[in-house]
Design a protein around this motif. Structure first.
Motif, short mmCIF file in Angstrom:
data_model
loop_
_atom_site.label_atom_id
_atom_site.label_comp_id
_atom_site.label_asym_id
_atom_site.label_seq_id
_atom_site.Cartn_x
_atom_site.Cartn_y
_atom_site.Cartn_z
N GLU A 148 79.14 80.36 51.03
CA GLU A 148 77.97 81.02 51.64
C GLU A 148 78.32 82.45 52.06
O GLU A 148 77.53 83.38 51.85
CB GLU A 148 77.47 80.21 52.83
N ARG A 149 79.52 82.62 52.61
CA ARG A 149 79.94 83.98 53.01
C ARG A 149 80.09 84.89 51.79
O ARG A 149 79.67 86.05 51.82
CB ARG A 149 81.26 83.92 53.78
N SER A 150 80.68 84.36 50.73
CA SER A 150 80.92 85.20 49.55
C SER A 150 79.61 85.59 48.87
O SER A 150 79.50 86.69 48.30
CB SER A 150 81.82 84.48 48.55
N VAL B 299 74.38 84.27 51.44
CA VAL B 299 73.13 83.52 51.61
C VAL B 299 73.44 82.17 52.23
O VAL B 299 74.58 81.68 52.19
CB VAL B 299 72.41 83.29 50.25
N ARG B 300 72.41 81.56 52.79
CA ARG B 300 72.52 80.20 53.34
C ARG B 300 72.11 79.23 52.25
O ARG B 300 71.03 79.35 51.66
CB ARG B 300 71.58 80.06 54.55
N GLU C 6 66.03 77.56 49.47
CA GLU C 6 65.56 78.08 48.18
C GLU C 6 66.70 78.73 47.41
O GLU C 6 66.86 78.52 46.20
CB GLU C 6 64.43 79.09 48.41
N ASP C 7 67.54 79.49 48.14
CA ASP C 7 68.72 80.09 47.50
C ASP C 7 69.69 79.00 47.05
O ASP C 7 70.33 79.11 46.01
CB ASP C 7 69.43 81.04 48.47
N GLY C 8 69.79 77.92 47.84
CA GLY C 8 70.68 76.82 47.49
C GLY C 8 70.25 76.12 46.21
O GLY C 8 71.09 75.73 45.39
N GLU C 9 68.94 75.96 46.03
CA GLU C 9 68.44 75.32 44.80
C GLU C 9 68.79 76.17 43.58
O GLU C 9 69.24 75.65 42.55
CB GLU C 9 66.93 75.11 44.90
N ARG C 10 68.59 77.48 43.70
CA ARG C 10 68.93 78.37 42.59
C ARG C 10 70.43 78.37 42.33
O ARG C 10 70.87 78.34 41.18
CB ARG C 10 68.44 79.79 42.88
N CYS C 11 71.20 78.39 43.39
CA CYS C 11 72.65 78.39 43.26
C CYS C 11 73.14 77.10 42.60
O CYS C 11 74.03 77.13 41.74
CB CYS C 11 73.30 78.55 44.63
N TYR C 12 72.55 75.97 42.96
CA TYR C 12 72.97 74.68 42.40
C TYR C 12 72.76 74.64 40.89
O TYR C 12 73.66 74.25 40.13
CB TYR C 12 72.18 73.56 43.08
#
Length: 315
Positions: free
Chosen positions: A48-50, A53-54, A67-73
């Motif tokens: 998350e730090r790198s 985003v959360r 929402e960022d997590g879904e895209r990241c996944y």
């Protein structure tokens, strides 16, 4: 500006994030990875730090992707798959294929017609092992770690690469007992009077047949006494005299020749079903996958259709 860990560390962090999402919690991911929960938590925080985003919202009893997590996944799964394929591809340069190949195939084809070519492939590449997964549903290539799939019927996954291998001829059949006391049908429309079995993957309440000499098309309504998604179950039910059905000619040929099944209205035919090999559009493909694709294309590339004349008793 977010701190960026080395590339190798970022890959490990993304792998950890994928484990967390798929396991459903940090503790479950730790068990899956044979790590401690604090270690998993630190890796998540580092990712998350790198990225700046959360990725997850956590409470005492629940965990939810942002929402960022879904895209990241989704992107992380794709990146990890491409990285693994890239590594395997580099290791395979100048060497024979190696590693494990995961293939999904339909039950009937996977148990019967494709076992011979698969055996040839394994003999040719002894450093490869194959996970031969037989089911008819469409796989999630990334989430399930599937390298490729063989499927019968049109491809609906617009993201998959699809190679057409062949077409499966189909015939209308029934056991002789189904016709007892009846005049054998001569026109497709007369099939509606028979008891029916449905292969629900391809037809349920109606069948469409074409008259070979004239090109006439008949849509025949049916009321199945049995619906199944298994070609083998359909074949067995037909041989037991439960009703008429449309099935793959290669599986019905032995019974037709022995008189256990009768081909109905032979001048009418159901459209053949296409057979495809599909895989995820990764930029890099390991040598084991490339060689498997070559093998299957060669095994199925028979313009005369003789590949589908294999008797049900052979392997």
């Amino acid at each position: 500006m977010p701190h960026s860990p080395p590339a190798a560390d970022r890959i490990e962090l993304m792998q950890t994030f994928i484990h967390i999402v798929e396991a459903g919690s940090l503790s479950a991911a730790a068990l899956r990875m044979d790590a401690t929960q604090p270690t998993v938590s630190r890796r998540l925080q580092a990712l998350e730090r790198s990225l700046g985003v959360r990725l997850l919202r956590r409470s005492t009893h629940a965990m939810k992707l942002t929402e960022d997590g879904e895209r990241c996944y989704e992107r992380a799964k794709e990146l990890i798959a491409n990285w693994r394929a890239f590594e395997a591809d580099l290791r395979g340069v100048g060497d024979e294929p190696e590693g494990t190949l995961r293939v999904v195939a339909p039950h009937a084809l996977g148990q019967r017609l494709l076992v011979g070519p698969l055996a040839d492939y394994l003999r040719a590449y002894p450093r490869v092992s194959v996970e031969w997964l037989l089911h008819d549903r469409r796989p999630d290539f990334i989430a399930e770690g599937v390298d490729c799939a063989i499927q019968v019927g049109e491809v609906t996954d617009t993201m998959a690469v699809a190679i057409k291998l062949s077409e499966v001829p189909r015939v209308v059949v029934a056991a002789p007992s189904v016709l007892e006391g009846r005049k054998p049908p001569t026109h497709a429309s007369e099939l509606a009077e028979l008891p029916w079995l449905a292969l629900r993957t391809f037809y349920r309440n109606e069948v469409q047949l074409t008259h070979r000499p004239s090109g006439e098309i008949a849509r025949v309504p049916i009321r199945p006494c049995l619906s199944t998604d298994s070609l083998y179950a359909l074949h067995s039910a037909a041989a037991m005299g439960l009703g008429a059905c449309i099935g793959s000619a290669w599986l019905m040929n032995d019974d037709i020749a022995a008189g256990r099944l009768v081909q109905l209205v032979p001048q009418w035919h159901a459209a053949p079903l296409p057979v495809y090999l599909t895989y995820s559009p990764a930029r890099f493909q390991p040598a084991r996958l490339r060689r498997f694709i070559e093998m299957v294309r060669l095994a199925m590339a028979d313009p005369t259709g003789r590949a589908w004349e294999v008797k049900a008793s052979s392997s």
